[in-house]
Design a protein around this motif. Structure first.
Motif, PDB file in Angstrom:
ATOM      1  N   GLY A 273       4.987  12.064  27.969  1.00 36.22           N
ATOM      2  CA  GLY A 273       5.548  11.687  29.265  1.00 36.22           C
ATOM      3  C   GLY A 273       6.992  12.079  29.475  1.00 36.22           C
ATOM      4  O   GLY A 273       7.629  11.574  30.402  1.00 36.22           O
ATOM      5  N   LYS A 274       7.520  12.984  28.651  1.00 31.49           N
ATOM      6  CA  LYS A 274       8.932  13.360  28.779  1.00 31.49           C
ATOM      7  C   LYS A 274       9.244  13.952  30.147  1.00 31.49           C
ATOM      8  O   LYS A 274      10.265  13.626  30.760  1.00 31.49           O
ATOM      9  CB  LYS A 274       9.324  14.361  27.685  1.00 31.49           C
ATOM     10  CG  LYS A 274       9.404  13.807  26.291  1.00 31.49           C
ATOM     11  CD  LYS A 274      10.099  14.756  25.352  1.00 31.49           C
ATOM     12  CE  LYS A 274       9.616  16.172  25.452  1.00 31.49           C
ATOM     13  NZ  LYS A 274       8.152  16.310  25.223  1.00 31.49           N
ATOM     14  N   ARG A 279      12.404  13.683  34.875  1.00 29.81           N
ATOM     15  CA  ARG A 279      12.541  14.001  36.302  1.00 29.81           C
ATOM     16  C   ARG A 279      12.808  12.752  37.128  1.00 29.81           C
ATOM     17  O   ARG A 279      13.658  12.757  38.031  1.00 29.81           O
ATOM     18  CB  ARG A 279      11.277  14.708  36.797  1.00 29.81           C
ATOM     19  CG  ARG A 279      11.147  16.146  36.295  1.00 29.81           C
ATOM     20  CD  ARG A 279       9.857  16.775  36.778  1.00 29.81           C
ATOM     21  NE  ARG A 279       9.747  18.170  36.330  1.00 29.81           N
ATOM     22  CZ  ARG A 279       8.660  18.909  36.500  1.00 29.81           C
ATOM     23  NH1 ARG A 279       7.589  18.410  37.081  1.00 29.81           N
ATOM     24  NH2 ARG A 279       8.644  20.167  36.066  1.00 29.81           N
ATOM     25  N   SER A 280      12.089  11.683  36.835  1.00 30.73           N
ATOM     26  CA  SER A 280      12.263  10.445  37.597  1.00 30.73           C
ATOM     27  C   SER A 280      13.662   9.874  37.415  1.00 30.73           C
ATOM     28  O   SER A 280      14.322   9.494  38.386  1.00 30.73           O
ATOM     29  CB  SER A 280      11.209   9.421  37.174  1.00 30.73           C
ATOM     30  OG  SER A 280      11.384   8.215  37.869  1.00 30.73           O
ATOM     31  N   LEU A 285      19.149   8.823  39.338  1.00 34.23           N
ATOM     32  CA  LEU A 285      20.580   8.758  39.022  1.00 34.23           C
ATOM     33  C   LEU A 285      21.379   9.883  39.668  1.00 34.23           C
ATOM     34  O   LEU A 285      22.599   9.937  39.508  1.00 34.23           O
ATOM     35  CB  LEU A 285      20.781   8.819  37.499  1.00 34.23           C
ATOM     36  CG  LEU A 285      20.337   7.621  36.674  1.00 34.23           C
ATOM     37  CD1 LEU A 285      20.548   7.899  35.189  1.00 34.23           C
ATOM     38  CD2 LEU A 285      21.091   6.370  37.088  1.00 34.23           C
ATOM     39  N   ASN A 286      20.662  10.780  40.380  1.00 33.34           N
ATOM     40  CA  ASN A 286      21.310  11.988  40.904  1.00 33.34           C
ATOM     41  C   ASN A 286      22.018  12.722  39.769  1.00 33.34           C
ATOM     42  O   ASN A 286      23.177  13.149  39.889  1.00 33.34           O
ATOM     43  CB  ASN A 286      22.301  11.629  42.016  1.00 33.34           C
ATOM     44  CG  ASN A 286      22.715  12.847  42.827  1.00 33.34           C
ATOM     45  OD1 ASN A 286      21.980  13.844  42.890  1.00 33.34           O
ATOM     46  ND2 ASN A 286      23.900  12.794  43.417  1.00 33.34           N
ATOM     47  N   ALA A 287      21.293  12.855  38.657  1.00 37.63           N
ATOM     48  CA  ALA A 287      21.866  13.421  37.432  1.00 37.63           C
ATOM     49  C   ALA A 287      21.483  14.888  37.276  1.00 37.63           C
ATOM     50  O   ALA A 287      20.517  15.368  37.885  1.00 37.63           O
ATOM     51  CB  ALA A 287      21.372  12.629  36.220  1.00 37.63           C
ATOM     52  N   VAL A 288      22.225  15.572  36.435  1.00 38.75           N
ATOM     53  CA  VAL A 288      21.901  16.940  36.058  1.00 38.75           C
ATOM     54  C   VAL A 288      20.884  16.904  34.920  1.00 38.75           C
ATOM     55  O   VAL A 288      21.049  16.140  33.964  1.00 38.75           O
ATOM     56  CB  VAL A 288      23.167  17.702  35.625  1.00 38.75           C
ATOM     57  CG1 VAL A 288      22.805  19.067  35.057  1.00 38.75           C
ATOM     58  CG2 VAL A 288      24.120  17.861  36.787  1.00 38.75           C
ATOM     59  N   ILE A 337      20.909  14.083  32.030  1.00 38.86           N
ATOM     60  CA  ILE A 337      19.667  13.787  31.303  1.00 38.86           C
ATOM     61  C   ILE A 337      19.301  15.035  30.510  1.00 38.86           C
ATOM     62  O   ILE A 337      19.280  16.141  31.063  1.00 38.86           O
ATOM     63  CB  ILE A 337      18.517  13.419  32.265  1.00 38.86           C
ATOM     64  CG1 ILE A 337      18.945  12.319  33.238  1.00 38.86           C
ATOM     65  CG2 ILE A 337      17.284  12.996  31.462  1.00 38.86           C
ATOM     66  CD1 ILE A 337      19.354  11.019  32.571  1.00 38.86           C
ATOM     67  N   VAL A 338      18.998  14.874  29.222  1.00 39.96           N
ATOM     68  CA  VAL A 338      18.692  16.012  28.362  1.00 39.96           C
ATOM     69  C   VAL A 338      17.276  15.859  27.809  1.00 39.96           C
ATOM     70  O   VAL A 338      16.952  14.842  27.186  1.00 39.96           O
ATOM     71  CB  VAL A 338      19.693  16.134  27.193  1.00 39.96           C
ATOM     72  CG1 VAL A 338      19.455  17.441  26.438  1.00 39.96           C
ATOM     73  CG2 VAL A 338      21.127  16.057  27.689  1.00 39.96           C
ATOM     74  N   ASP A 339      16.455  16.865  28.061  1.00 38.26           N
ATOM     75  CA  ASP A 339      15.085  16.896  27.530  1.00 38.26           C
ATOM     76  C   ASP A 339      15.149  17.485  26.121  1.00 38.26           C
ATOM     77  O   ASP A 339      15.223  18.695  25.944  1.00 38.26           O
ATOM     78  CB  ASP A 339      14.219  17.758  28.446  1.00 38.26           C
ATOM     79  CG  ASP A 339      12.749  17.767  28.049  1.00 38.26           C
ATOM     80  OD1 ASP A 339      12.431  17.321  26.924  1.00 38.26           O
ATOM     81  OD2 ASP A 339      11.920  18.232  28.850  1.00 38.26           O
ATOM     82  N   ARG A 340      15.149  16.630  25.131  1.00 37.87           N
ATOM     83  CA  ARG A 340      15.274  16.964  23.709  1.00 37.87           C
ATOM     84  C   ARG A 340      16.678  17.476  23.383  1.00 37.87           C
ATOM     85  O   ARG A 340      17.349  18.065  24.215  1.00 37.87           O
ATOM     86  CB  ARG A 340      14.206  17.964  23.250  1.00 37.87           C
ATOM     87  CG  ARG A 340      12.811  17.366  23.202  1.00 37.87           C
ATOM     88  CD  ARG A 340      11.801  18.368  22.657  1.00 37.87           C
ATOM     89  NE  ARG A 340      10.511  17.714  22.408  1.00 37.87           N
ATOM     90  CZ  ARG A 340       9.405  18.369  22.059  1.00 37.87           C
ATOM     91  NH1 ARG A 340       9.435  19.683  21.912  1.00 37.87           N
ATOM     92  NH2 ARG A 340       8.282  17.717  21.851  1.00 37.87           N
TER      93      ARG A 340
END
Length: 456
Positions: A273-274, A279-280, A285-288, A337-340
């Motif tokens: 579910g990453k 994405r959510s 958070l209006n994050a990068v 937000i960092v994916d891994r």
């Protein structure tokens, strides 16, 4: 040049007995008595043995009972076992380790080819029991259940074609009429294979820690940027893309600092579910949203995925430093937000390099689980988990193409468990576990609670 034709088994054993037993003292000096070996068995346990001659004829190592299964049953007849080791001096530099890793990989591929399809290939580790860094050497055990003469001839041709240093050491194993196991060492001289040593194979005590651990910081879990950079620097002569990667790294400042906004890393195996969570959360958070490895390295991933561990892990490790540079810039203006990130790089390296089962992993709080001191640290790391059955249902339902590591996770439950346990032992920062099995809304609510409590 092929090995000489074998005599019948009875004559060979009688000859072996005459050759070895009177010369035990002489043979003992041909191999370093303090070098041990760890052989991975089908049940994920490790059999440890050493070479030499015990003057008292004991089959157990001094200091207590040995838990190693009968070595003659593992390495001896029926069939024949061969070991191929690549000697690398402990003081050897990075370039020597890279060359040895390339040769080891090439030998593995050839030993798994059609000429050896009737044989079994197993991981074998040679090490010094004093635990000094640089002493571990990756070896290969080739087991021929039928002891076919073509196997030895094929090995002769394969190793004879290895012109560059280090040249592999070749050994085979024989059981004498008294049931004792011996290793014979062979050397190629002037186109002929000559026996240059023989040593009795004896059980060895299992070390307190896995013998590969002292070498992980220089071969797989790099503790700082320069350690990984040195590996790719040693590859530029035969991997042109390595120079391009180094150019990108050199454009990144060596010291970067996080901005005022929070940095949140989402970790987890595929199909946990990453994508949904990252994405959510980034939208809310209006994050990068960033990924590791970064997109600028995507064009070269296939090239480095096909390289030996030391090169592949250096590539992914350096990717984290590029991501860190991006985090530093983006976190000045917005959450990130960092994916891994580094935890993925380290856990897969540990699970791959530490042979055996869960019991052989580094213990909790070992230094290998510590975050690199020169890598920008996130504020929060979330580890999404799903039970194996549910995860496989999701993978099959999505029809996603399996990566090399994903295929290994599916085929080898022990490997998957080692990855999961390594994740849970990471420290500074540690991973906050999130059960991603419930509904999307429940999972996101858990994630939001953790963000609120840890990112002020």
């Amino acid at each position: 040049m092929a090995f000489a034709r074998r005599r019948p088994a009875q004559l060979l054993l009688a000859r072996l007995s005459r050759q070895l037993r009177p010369r035990r003292g002489a043979c003992a000096g041909t191999m370093a008595p303090d070098r041990c070996f760890a052989l991975e068995l089908p049940d994920s346990s490790l059999a440890h043995f050493t070479l030499g001659v015990d003057p008292h004829g004991n089959s157990e190592p001094p200091g207590g009972a040995c838990r190693t299964p009968g070595l003659a049953a593992i390495l001896g007849p029926p069939g024949r076992s061969y070991s191929l080791c690549l000697p690398v001096a402990p003081e050897a530099g990075c370039a020597a380790r890279v060359r040895a890793a390339k040769l080891h990989q090439r030998l593995l591929l050839q030993l798994r080819g059609c000429r050896f399809q009737h044989c079994q290939v197993t991981r074998l580790l040679s090490y010094r029991p004093d635990g000094q860094p640089g002493s571990a050497q990756h070896c290969i055990l080739l087991r021929d259940p039928s002891d076919h003469p073509d196997t030895r001839r094929a090995l002769d041709e394969l190793l004879g074609a290895c012109g560059e240093a280090p040249h592999p050491h070749l050994s085979d194993f024989e059981t004498d009429p008294h049931g004792q196991l011996w290793q014979r060492l062979w050397e190629l001289r002037d186109g002929r294979w000559l026996q240059v040593g023989c040593s009795r194979v004896m059980p060895a005590r299992e070390p307190a820690l896995h013998p590969v651990l002292p070498d992980l910081p220089s071969s797989a879990v790099f503790p700082h940027r320069e350690a990984a950079r040195a590996v790719l620097e040693a590859c530029t002569s035969f991997i042109p893309e390595a120079r391009a990667v180094l150019d990108l790294i050199d454009q990144c400042p060596k010291k970067v600092h996080k901005g005022k906004y929070p940095v949140i890393v989402i970790e987890g195996l595929d199909a946990t579910g990453k994508t949904t969570v990252t994405r959510s959360v980034s939208d809310s958070l209006n994050a990068v949203l960033l990924k590791s490895p970064p997109s600028c390295l995507g064009q070269w991933r296939k090239i480095f995925d096909d390289e030996p561990t030391i090169i592949r892990r250096a590539f992914y490790s350096l990717g984290n430093y590029i991501v860190a540079s991006e985090i530093a810039k983006e976190s000045i203006h917005s959450p990130v937000i960092v994916d891994r990130y580094w935890h993925s790089t380290a856990t897969y390296a540990i699970a791959t390099e530490v042979s055996g089962g869960l019991q052989h992993l580094p213990p909790a709080h070992h230094s290998i689980y510590q975050w690199p001191k020169d890598l920008l640290k996130p504020d929060l790391v979330l580890l999404l988990t799903v039970n194996p059955v549910e995860r496989m249902k999701r993978i099959e339902g999505r029809g996603m193409e399996k990566t090399k590591e994903e295929a290994e996770l599916e085929a080898n439950s022990v490997f998957r468990q080692k990855v999961e346990v390594s994740y849970q032992r990471m420290e500074n920062p540690s991973c906050h576990l999130v059960d991603a099995s419930p509904s999307r809304e429940e999972v996101l609510q858990t994630v939001w609670n953790l963000i609120r409590n840890n990112c002020k």
